[in-house]
Design an enzyme around this catalytic site. Structure first.
Site, PDB file in Angstrom:
ATOM      1  N   TYR A 251       0.855  -1.191   0.000  1.00 35.61           N
ATOM      2  CA  TYR A 251       0.000   0.000   0.000  1.00 35.61           C
ATOM      3  C   TYR A 251       0.884   1.232   0.000  1.00 35.61           C
ATOM      4  CZ  TYR A 251      -3.236   3.619   1.487  1.00 35.61           C
ATOM      5  OH  TYR A 251      -3.974   4.774   1.542  1.00 35.61           O
TER       6      TYR A 251
ATOM      7  N   GLU B  78      -3.308   7.557  -4.169  1.00 39.08           N
ATOM      8  CA  GLU B  78      -3.190   6.268  -3.485  1.00 39.08           C
ATOM      9  C   GLU B  78      -2.979   5.144  -4.495  1.00 39.08           C
ATOM     10  OE1 GLU B  78      -6.020   4.617  -0.106  1.00 39.08           O
ATOM     11  OE2 GLU B  78      -6.772   3.993  -2.069  1.00 39.08           O
TER      12      GLU B  78
END
Ligand code: GDP
Ligand code: MN
Length: 367
Positions: free
Chosen positions: A101, A183
């Site tokens: 992530y 993101e």
């Protein structure tokens, strides 16, 4: 402005961040042709502005043409959290060794940007405890901080180098495009150790958009939003049932916040600009009448030289012409408010002294 996955990936690619190959399509024939070019299996990914597509079954691996056709038909027009699927990304299927992530976001409370990275990607980051959070200044050299995060991630050589490279490029992207959130979830490690962005979530600061002509193409307006612009209004369609009209972007935004705090759901926000006239309010109501989901209208006009009676006349005329038939909850601060009350006396519109009252009554009425 939240970009779709493929749009965010376009920005990634422009900045040299590796993405998986893919094509954007909006009909089945194009989807099949794209899959043929890539070779099966492919991943069919609905392009939506809401999250959790995977969980909703809107990201599917298709092994052959039959599966692709079936999944395309199943997903097309399907709604996920109120948003209809009309567009897809047909992407090459990649083997995943590990999901990471990575994100950079505008940390409003700290007035800086922060990076979050985790070696447990692919899931909702809120639910992950093992993550690194570091504040950065996107305009500066962040080499040391990035290395620190890279070390925390415990990556092998190639993955480590790719990670550092991607982090630097993401910071550059955020700085250049005035991004609020960028993101990558998941950022995957492939068999050869290299990293690829499998997904993207990019939100651009709306107030900075005027500085970025190159991002205008991502602004997608509904036909009603285009019509509103022609009248000099600014309209954003939302999926609730209470239409919000106000004069001035700041006022409309704060009304929207208050409405949501009162558990009301906005159907749109419509900024009619500076001064409200009989015509402009009537035109605003006409626009709203084209949204069948609207069950109540919240009007919040204030400041400048708003003539309350003029607004009241527009509302009464809109009822009389059968432009609208839903109740109006209005807070109009301006001259001639006594006359306005008189004009609205026998109508389905009510005037309130405060926005709070108008909002509470509107929400109560919907229930
Ligand atoms: P999201 O649910 O909206 O975040 O959609 P994502 O693009 O992140 O996809 C959800 C999940 O599908 C990912 O976390 C992966 O586990 C899986 N996935 C998507 N594309 C691929 C692919 O090319 N290969 C593999 N193995 N899994 C994929
Ligand atoms: Mn994702």
């Amino acid at each position: 402005m939240r970009l779709l996955e493929y749009q965010g990936k376009e920005l990634f690619e422009e900045h040299g961040i590796p993405i998986q190959k893919g094509y954007v399509v909006d009909d089945k024939e194009d989807a099949i042709a794209s899959a043929e070019k890539l070779g099966y299996p492919i991943v069919l990914k609905a392009q939506l502005r809401v999250g959790g597509r995977g969980k909703a079954g809107a990201v599917v691996v298709c092994k052959n043409r039959e599966e692709l056709e079936r999944e395309f038909e199943r997903l097309y027009d399907m709604e996920v959290k109120g948003e209809k699927i009309k567009r897809f990304l047909v992407a090459e299927f990649l083997d995943i060794v590990k999901e990471l992530y990575f994100s950079i976001f505008l940390n409003r409370s700290k007035r800086c940007y922060s990076i979050i990275a985790s070696s447990k990607g692919g899931v909702d980051i809120e639910s992950v405890e093992e993550k690194a959070i570091e504040d950065i200044d996107v305009g500066e050299n962040n080499g040391e901080i990035i290395k620190k995060i890279g070390d925390y991630m415990e990556l092998e050589d190639r993955s480590y180098n790719d990670f550092i490279d991607i982090a630097e490029k993401m910071i550059k992207l955020v700085d250049e495009k005035e991004v609020e959130l960028a993101e990558i979830n998941p950022l995957i490690i492939k068999e050869d150790g290299s990293l690829t962005a499998l997904d993207s979530k990019v939100i651009i600061d709306d107030n900075a958009l005027f500085r970025h002509e190159e991002l205008k193409k991502y602004e997608e307006l509904s036909s009603l939003e285009v019509e509103a612009r022609r009248s000099g209004f600014s309209l954003v369609e939302l999926d609730g049932d209470i239409a919000v009209i106000g004069n001035g972007a700041g006022l409309v935004m704060s009304t929207l916040d208050m409405l949501s705090d009162a558990n009301g759901r906005a159907a749109c926000f419509l900024d009619v600009g500076g001064t409200a006239t009989t015509e402009s309010v009537y035109r605003a109501l006409t626009l709203i009448s084209k949204m069948p989901r609207v069950k109540a209208i919240l009007v919040n006009l204030f400041g400048g030289i708003v003539r309350t009676d003029v607004v009241a006349e527009a509302i009464v005329k809109a009822y009389k012409d059968k432009v609208i038939n839903v109740p109006v909850f209005a807070r109009i601060l301006g001259a001639e408010s006594e006359r306005a009350r008189e004009i609205l006396k026998d109508s389905t519109a009510k005037m309130y002294d405060t926005v709070e009252e108008a909002i509470n009554e509107a929400v109560k009425n919907i229930r």
